[in-house]
Design a protein around this motif. Structure first.
Motif, PDB file in Angstrom:
ATOM      1  N   LEU A 107     -20.964  43.222 -35.971  1.00 28.81           N
ATOM      2  CA  LEU A 107     -20.688  41.820 -36.272  1.00 28.81           C
ATOM      3  C   LEU A 107     -19.672  41.723 -37.399  1.00 28.81           C
ATOM      4  O   LEU A 107     -19.370  42.707 -38.074  1.00 28.81           O
ATOM      5  CB  LEU A 107     -21.978  41.081 -36.636  1.00 28.81           C
ATOM      6  N   LYS A 108     -19.161  40.537 -37.590  1.00 35.27           N
ATOM      7  CA  LYS A 108     -18.234  40.266 -38.681  1.00 35.27           C
ATOM      8  C   LYS A 108     -19.022  39.869 -39.930  1.00 35.27           C
ATOM      9  O   LYS A 108     -20.084  39.233 -39.820  1.00 35.27           O
ATOM     10  CB  LYS A 108     -17.264  39.136 -38.301  1.00 35.27           C
ATOM     11  N   PRO A 109     -18.541  40.227 -41.106  1.00 29.70           N
ATOM     12  CA  PRO A 109     -19.258  39.849 -42.331  1.00 29.70           C
ATOM     13  C   PRO A 109     -19.551  38.352 -42.421  1.00 29.70           C
ATOM     14  O   PRO A 109     -20.595  37.953 -42.943  1.00 29.70           O
ATOM     15  CB  PRO A 109     -18.307  40.307 -43.445  1.00 29.70           C
ATOM     16  N   ALA A 110     -18.643  37.545 -41.874  1.00 28.74           N
ATOM     17  CA  ALA A 110     -18.836  36.094 -41.942  1.00 28.74           C
ATOM     18  C   ALA A 110     -20.010  35.617 -41.091  1.00 28.74           C
ATOM     19  O   ALA A 110     -20.469  34.479 -41.248  1.00 28.74           O
ATOM     20  CB  ALA A 110     -17.558  35.376 -41.505  1.00 28.74           C
ATOM     21  N   GLU A 111     -20.509  36.473 -40.207  1.00 26.27           N
ATOM     22  CA  GLU A 111     -21.614  36.091 -39.336  1.00 26.27           C
ATOM     23  C   GLU A 111     -22.968  36.233 -40.007  1.00 26.27           C
ATOM     24  O   GLU A 111     -23.988  35.865 -39.414  1.00 26.27           O
ATOM     25  CB  GLU A 111     -21.598  36.936 -38.050  1.00 26.27           C
ATOM     26  N   GLN A 137     -26.109  33.179 -38.265  1.00 19.99           N
ATOM     27  CA  GLN A 137     -27.102  33.714 -37.332  1.00 19.99           C
ATOM     28  C   GLN A 137     -27.942  34.818 -37.960  1.00 19.99           C
ATOM     29  O   GLN A 137     -29.109  34.995 -37.617  1.00 19.99           O
ATOM     30  CB  GLN A 137     -26.402  34.242 -36.074  1.00 19.99           C
ATOM     31  N   TYR A 138     -27.346  35.562 -38.884  1.00 16.90           N
ATOM     32  CA  TYR A 138     -28.040  36.686 -39.504  1.00 16.90           C
ATOM     33  C   TYR A 138     -28.004  36.564 -41.027  1.00 16.90           C
ATOM     34  O   TYR A 138     -27.139  35.896 -41.601  1.00 16.90           O
ATOM     35  CB  TYR A 138     -27.400  38.012 -39.094  1.00 16.90           C
ATOM     36  N   ARG A 167     -22.892  46.233 -50.534  1.00 14.39           N
ATOM     37  CA  ARG A 167     -21.606  46.870 -50.812  1.00 14.39           C
ATOM     38  C   ARG A 167     -20.813  47.083 -49.518  1.00 14.39           C
ATOM     39  O   ARG A 167     -19.608  46.862 -49.471  1.00 14.39           O
ATOM     40  CB  ARG A 167     -21.820  48.209 -51.521  1.00 14.39           C
ATOM     41  N   ARG A 168     -21.514  47.524 -48.474  1.00 14.53           N
ATOM     42  CA  ARG A 168     -20.822  47.729 -47.195  1.00 14.53           C
ATOM     43  C   ARG A 168     -20.311  46.405 -46.634  1.00 14.53           C
ATOM     44  O   ARG A 168     -19.220  46.328 -46.076  1.00 14.53           O
ATOM     45  CB  ARG A 168     -21.778  48.414 -46.208  1.00 14.53           C
ATOM     46  N   HIS A 169     -21.108  45.358 -46.779  1.00 15.41           N
ATOM     47  CA  HIS A 169     -20.683  44.026 -46.333  1.00 15.41           C
ATOM     48  C   HIS A 169     -19.409  43.609 -47.068  1.00 15.41           C
ATOM     49  O   HIS A 169     -18.436  43.143 -46.459  1.00 15.41           O
ATOM     50  CB  HIS A 169     -21.809  43.023 -46.589  1.00 15.41           C
ATOM     51  N   TRP A 170     -19.414  43.777 -48.397  1.00 15.65           N
ATOM     52  CA  TRP A 170     -18.251  43.373 -49.200  1.00 15.65           C
ATOM     53  C   TRP A 170     -17.027  44.189 -48.799  1.00 15.65           C
ATOM     54  O   TRP A 170     -15.926  43.645 -48.661  1.00 15.65           O
ATOM     55  CB  TRP A 170     -18.542  43.566 -50.689  1.00 15.65           C
ATOM     56  N   ALA A 171     -17.210  45.502 -48.620  1.00 11.17           N
ATOM     57  CA  ALA A 171     -16.086  46.380 -48.300  1.00 11.17           C
ATOM     58  C   ALA A 171     -15.463  46.025 -46.954  1.00 11.17           C
ATOM     59  O   ALA A 171     -14.230  45.986 -46.818  1.00 11.17           O
ATOM     60  CB  ALA A 171     -16.547  47.839 -48.304  1.00 11.17           C
TER      61      ALA A 171
END
Length: 336
Positions: free
Chosen positions: A56-60, A107-108, A115-119
């Motif tokens: 998924l995309k971080p924005a999701e 949705q999530y 950290r992984r999300h930010w990266a």
């Protein structure tokens, strides 16, 4: 309790979901690095819950506020090695953990893997829009999510003791009815250590600002600072010293100089609290019975003159100051 048992309990995985590896004699291997240990731990967790990964995309996904890490403090500099790794792998090799939020804006919701999300979000915004976030979906309530996130945070070397203390303090109130002992039992942490982490949250922002980074403020520093901060007679001295150190830290940053380390900051703050202020002597400056100012002498600052508005001529003022200056020379010369 082992890390495997902690993860098992946090995720509440059924016994049938756990894979048991056949016994084997492992050949001698080189010492494991921090990254290798983390990778093995999360690979193990993925095997236990047997959840397929999604992309998924971080924005999701929104960020769960119950995680200890302060998302706003993350930066390219701080995450440079992780960004490079995800770019090279075309995604995060270790999945993040999310949960569904049907009533949420997204949705999530991200439970662990900030950290992984930010990266990945940074890479998407900087020429790599096709890289996606690899995630595992888990059905977790807030208390289980907190414990699972705490397991990961203990493996992290770049989460501050202050962040953990704030997270523990909030969790005590949110999930354990304000009883620290209950949280300590659930996360398998000693009561004394939990109290030390939470104690850091009593340090005022003025004092925290004296540290070059919140990462520099450690539990062992709180052991030295909190006793003097809890003494009303000493607290003001510590805060005043902290403001001076914060200004010095800012000056050093502007000149690309080495910052003041955490241990030195603590030493200076404690010294400011325990050192008696220099005694001063104050007297008026009089001309023909009229007070035109004051003179103050102390061992730290030397001689301080304060002049009041007056209609006297400059020569008259200078004449009044002459004996004051002469006495100051005698005072210094006598070493008094």
């Amino acid at each position: 309790m082992s890390r495997r048992s902690l993860i098992d309990e946090a995720l509440a995985a059924p016994a049938s979901a756990i894979e048991v590896a056949p016994a084997a004699v492992a050949p001698p291997t080189a010492p494991k690095t921090f990254t290798t240990r983390r990778l093995e731990g999360f690979t193990e967790a993925a095997r236990m819950v047997k959840r397929p990964t999604i992309r998924l995309k971080p924005a999701e996904c929104s960020i769960w506020p119950g995680n200890a890490r302060d998302y706003a403090l993350l930066s390219e500099t701080r995450l440079r090695s992780l960004i490079d790794s995800i770019q090279a792998e075309n995604g995060n090799r270790i999945p993040v953990v999310v949960r569904r939020t049907p009533q949420g804006a997204c949705q999530y919701e991200l439970v662990i893997g900030t950290r992984r999300h930010w990266a990945v979000a940074w890479l998407n915004a900087n020429h790599y829009p096709d890289i996606e976030l690899v995630a595992i979906i888990e059905d977790l309530d807030d208390e289980a999510a907190f414990r699972l996130a705490d397991i990961e945070n203990r493996e992290r070397e770049d989460i501050s003791d202050l962040e953990r203390g704030m997270n523990y303090k909030a969790a005590v109130e949110a999930y354990y009815d304000g009883v620290q002992a209950r949280l300590a039992d659930r996360v398998k942490l000693s009561k004394s250590m939990l109290a030390r982490y939470i104690g850091l949250t009593d340090i005022p922002a003025t004092v925290i600002s004296a540290f070059n980074s919140p990462m520099d403020l450690q539990v062992r520093h709180g052991d030295k600072l909190l006793p003097v901060l809890r003494n009303p007679a000493l607290r003001s001295r510590v805060e005043e010293a902290a403001r001076q150190i914060a200004a010095e830290q800012s000056f050093r940053q502007s000149g690309d100089e080495e910052p003041i380390g955490g241990a030195e900051v603590v030493a200076r703050l404690v010294k400011a609290a325990t050192t008696r202020p220099a005694r001063s002597q104050k007297a008026t400056i009089d001309v023909e019975g009229r007070c035109i100012g004051t003179v103050e002498r102390d061992r730290a600052r030397g001689l301080t003159l304060t002049l009041n508005p007056t209609d006297l001529a400059p020569d008259d003022i200078l004449a009044a100051l002459r004996p004051v200056i002469e006495r100051a020379r005698i005072f210094k010369g006598n070493g008094r």
